[in-house]
Design a protein around this motif. Structure first.
Motif, short mmCIF file in Angstrom:
data_model
loop_
_atom_site.label_atom_id
_atom_site.label_comp_id
_atom_site.label_asym_id
_atom_site.label_seq_id
_atom_site.Cartn_x
_atom_site.Cartn_y
_atom_site.Cartn_z
N ASN A 147 45.31 37.03 33.07
CA ASN A 147 45.64 36.76 34.47
C ASN A 147 46.32 37.98 35.10
OD1 ASN A 147 46.02 34.94 36.82
ND2 ASN A 147 48.19 35.17 36.31
N TYR A 148 47.22 38.59 34.33
CA TYR A 148 47.89 39.81 34.82
C TYR A 148 46.88 40.93 35.06
CZ TYR A 148 49.97 44.42 34.20
OH TYR A 148 50.29 45.76 34.34
N LEU A 149 45.96 41.13 34.11
CA LEU A 149 44.99 42.22 34.24
C LEU A 149 44.07 42.01 35.43
CD1 LEU A 149 44.32 44.87 32.79
CD2 LEU A 149 42.50 43.67 31.59
N ARG A 150 43.68 40.74 35.69
CA ARG A 150 42.87 40.45 36.87
C ARG A 150 43.61 40.87 38.14
NH1 ARG A 150 42.45 34.71 35.27
NH2 ARG A 150 40.82 34.52 33.67
N HIS A 151 44.87 40.44 38.22
CA HIS A 151 45.66 40.77 39.41
C HIS A 151 45.87 42.29 39.53
CE1 HIS A 151 46.61 36.46 39.52
NE2 HIS A 151 47.07 36.66 40.74
N ARG A 152 46.07 42.94 38.40
CA ARG A 152 46.27 44.40 38.41
C ARG A 152 45.01 45.10 38.93
NH1 ARG A 152 45.12 48.88 35.01
NH2 ARG A 152 46.78 50.47 35.04
N PHE A 153 43.86 44.70 38.40
CA PHE A 153 42.60 45.30 38.83
C PHE A 153 42.40 45.12 40.33
CE2 PHE A 153 38.09 44.48 39.84
CZ PHE A 153 37.57 45.73 39.58
N THR A 166 36.12 49.49 36.44
CA THR A 166 35.36 48.27 36.21
C THR A 166 36.18 47.29 35.39
OG1 THR A 166 34.29 49.37 34.34
CG2 THR A 166 33.09 49.31 36.41
N TYR A 167 35.89 46.00 35.58
CA TYR A 167 36.64 44.92 34.94
C TYR A 167 35.66 43.99 34.23
CZ TYR A 167 39.45 40.65 34.49
OH TYR A 167 40.09 39.54 34.01
N SER A 168 36.04 43.51 33.04
CA SER A 168 35.17 42.56 32.36
C SER A 168 35.98 41.65 31.43
CB SER A 168 34.12 43.30 31.53
OG SER A 168 33.28 42.37 30.86
N GLU A 169 35.49 40.40 31.32
CA GLU A 169 35.99 39.45 30.33
C GLU A 169 34.88 39.08 29.35
OE1 GLU A 169 37.93 36.14 32.22
OE2 GLU A 169 38.84 37.43 33.75
N THR A 194 39.68 46.64 31.40
CA THR A 194 39.24 47.48 32.51
C THR A 194 38.85 48.82 31.94
OG1 THR A 194 41.51 48.24 32.95
CG2 THR A 194 40.70 46.36 34.24
N ARG A 195 38.00 49.53 32.66
CA ARG A 195 37.52 50.83 32.18
C ARG A 195 37.41 51.81 33.33
NH1 ARG A 195 32.30 53.33 31.11
NH2 ARG A 195 32.31 54.53 29.16
N MET A 196 37.90 53.01 33.13
CA MET A 196 37.77 54.09 34.11
C MET A 196 37.08 55.26 33.42
SD MET A 196 38.47 54.37 37.32
CE MET A 196 39.06 55.36 38.70
N GLU A 197 35.83 55.48 33.79
CA GLU A 197 35.01 56.47 33.10
C GLU A 197 35.53 57.90 33.28
OE1 GLU A 197 30.33 57.94 32.98
OE2 GLU A 197 30.87 56.05 33.97
#
Length: 539
Positions: A147-153, A166-169, A194-197
């Protein structure tokens, strides 16, 4: 016999006194203390801004960049706040504060621009020797953390600096990004990433070595290795006397006078700041913390992971405890690191004295230290638990991020030593500060850099702050403004919030440093919010 002994002792003391009076009577323009990334960066700025200035640099070890700047003594993340969750805290109302992440990223963008300029000037050569693209990922499990990571993204998408993340579950998607963290993991466990290329791995030791090699081509720059600065005093003519011991020449002492002094000696900066006697340094203290990492060089393991994956600190642990499994590229070799595991020593540097902490204690910083000790029992408990860890405990921590880890593939290494800043606080008595702190004399003639992370990643930005503090009048001149603008194209501007400038700067840097360019797009915030809500509903 007694008389002969006294005469011999007198001659010895006389010779010693004569030896200590060896001086450089004509003041040099600036003395740089410490041979790491900070002093090398400041020296490089000054060489471009004032090529006629005489610069003396003193390094206590036989080689520069052997402490915090050394590639084995830091994670090389190139802190951009893409993956470091401690830069984005969630408030009690569920709002993620991204202000620190934005500030850290802005600073790292300045470093990248600075390095790009130096590559164009052939000061830095072959970018791949010191900077390479390695995707930055944040990885969590458990509903609260997800939940925190969703809000952060979602919050980060409000900044142009974090577009392209990018965000993924989806475990399969995350496996494509980083197979080692998924293979063997319990399929029942809910995860998110999350990923930042466009993330990078940076060898700050290599950057420092190349900067110093270029500086030494100039006749007015003088690098003195195995020289230990032992005292700094203010003179009546407002210059500074810097007393130095030459450990390569029978501990011969000399004194150099300087108009300006910069103290960038890592953990030992605090003690030298205290010796300077400037009132601005009163009340500062330091808390030393070291670290260990697990390292793997097995090609079978290394080639299956190409990312810097940062997790979330456990509850009631300090920001420095953030675990991460990192791809490193050192001298062309790809390896994996996992950690950190905290250690404690009274040393302020990896290669210094166990008496450092005790020598730094004064009547003016004793109260802040005691106050911080009382207010940070969490940190003390954390350190004790880390010191008690066995090899099996280290492996179990690794398996939270790499479930199939085998003990035979990993070895434990000692990393660098850091000194966290403790500063006097009128309300609390003392506070523990994570990060860096610039302390300057009122007239700007002396500045010291204290603290740790993000440190090296933001060296170019921090040194701009030093320039503003030490050379305010010079900074107002057209010549300095023009030169700095050439070195850092975004100088004087904020990139965040300016989509066109974000893309312009990043494309310019990527072309020169041979990095990926990921265009920041004007994705509507409402659309992003909808995407995140849809993914949440699927859960």
């Amino acid at each position: 016999m007694a008389r002969a002994f006294i005469m011999t002792l007198g001659m010895t003391l006389s010779a010693s006194a004569k030896q200590s009076r060896v001086t450089h009577p004509v003041p040099v323009d600036i003395v740089l203390i410490g041979g790491g990334i900070m002093s090398a960066t400041l020296g490089t700025y000054l060489q471009a801004l004032e090529p006629s200035w005489t610069v003396y640099m003193y390094e206590r070890l036989a080689k520069p960049a052997e402490e915090s700047s050394n590639a084995w003594n830091n994670a090389g993340t190139g802190h951009a706040a893409f993956c470091e969750l401690n830069y984005t805290t969630m408030t009690e109302t569920g709002v993620v504060d991204i202000s620190k992440a934005v500030a850290v990223n802005e600073s790292f963008e300045i470093s990248r621009q600075f390095w790009a300029y130096l590559v164009k000037q052939e000061v830095l050569i072959r970018p791949k020797t010191f900077i390479n693209n390695v995707p930055h990922m944040s990885f969590v499990w458990g509903e609260d953390n997800i939940n925190y990571l969703r809000h952060r993204f979602n919050a980060l998408q409000k900044s142009t600096l974090f577009r392209g993340m990018t965000y993924s579950e989806d475990p399969q998607q995350i496996r494509e990004w980083a197979p080692l963290i998924i293979d063997g993991r319990d399929t029942v466990q809910n995860i998110a990433a999350t990923r930042m290329e466009m993330g990078t791995d940076v060898n700050f030791g290599e950057v420092t070595q190349q900067l110093l090699k270029a500086l030494q081509k100039h006749s007015r720059f003088h690098l003195h290795l195995q020289h230990d600065v032992v005292d700094i005093k203010r003179n009546d003519d407002l210059t500074w006397s810097v007393r130095v011991v030459d450990n390569s020449n029978g501990c011969r002492q000399s004194t150099v006078r300087a108009h300006y002094v910069f103290i960038g000696a890592g953990g030992l900066s605090l003690r030298l700041l205290q010796k300077s006697g400037i009132p601005e340094g009163h009340g500062y203290a330091g808390f030393p913390v070291g670290g260990k990492f697990l390292v793997a060089k097995n090609p079978e393991i290394v080639r299956n992971h190409y990312a810097k994956v940062y997790g979330k600190s456990a509850v009631n642990t300090p920001p420095m405890s953030v675990p991460h499994i990192d791809t490193r590229i050192l001298n062309g070799q790809q390896i994996l690191l996992f950690g950190p595991f905290a250690t404690f020593s009274s040393k302020f540097l990896k290669q210094s004295s166990y008496l450092d902490l005790f020598h730094s204690l004064t009547l003016k910083n004793l109260l802040p230290i005691l106050r911080v000790g009382l207010d940070n029992l969490m940190l003390i408990r954390y350190l004790i638990s880390q010191l008690k860890m066995s090899n099996e405990d280290h492996l179990n921590s690794l398996r939270e991020y790499y479930p199939q880890a085998n003990v035979t593939d990993w070895s434990l290494i000692e990393a660098g030593q850091r000194v966290q800043v403790i500063k006097k606080d009128d309300r609390k008595g003392g506070i523990l500060q994570f990060g860096t702190e610039v302390v300057s004399a009122a007239d700007g003639s002396l500045s010291a850099l204290l603290g740790a992370s993000p440190g090296a990643s933001t060296a170019a930005s921090i040194m701009l702050e030093i320039l503003a503090s030490m050379f305010k009048k010079h900074l107002e001149t057209t010549t300095w403004q023009y030169t700095l603008k050439k070195m850092v194209p975004s100088y004087g501007q904020k990139i965040n919030g300016n989509l066109a400038l974000t893309n312009e700067i990043r494309q310019y840097v990527a072309e020169i440093l041979e990095l990926n360019f990921i265009e920041a797009k004007a994705t509507p915030i409402k659309a992003i919010k909808k995407i995140v809500e849809e993914k949440s509903a699927i859960r």
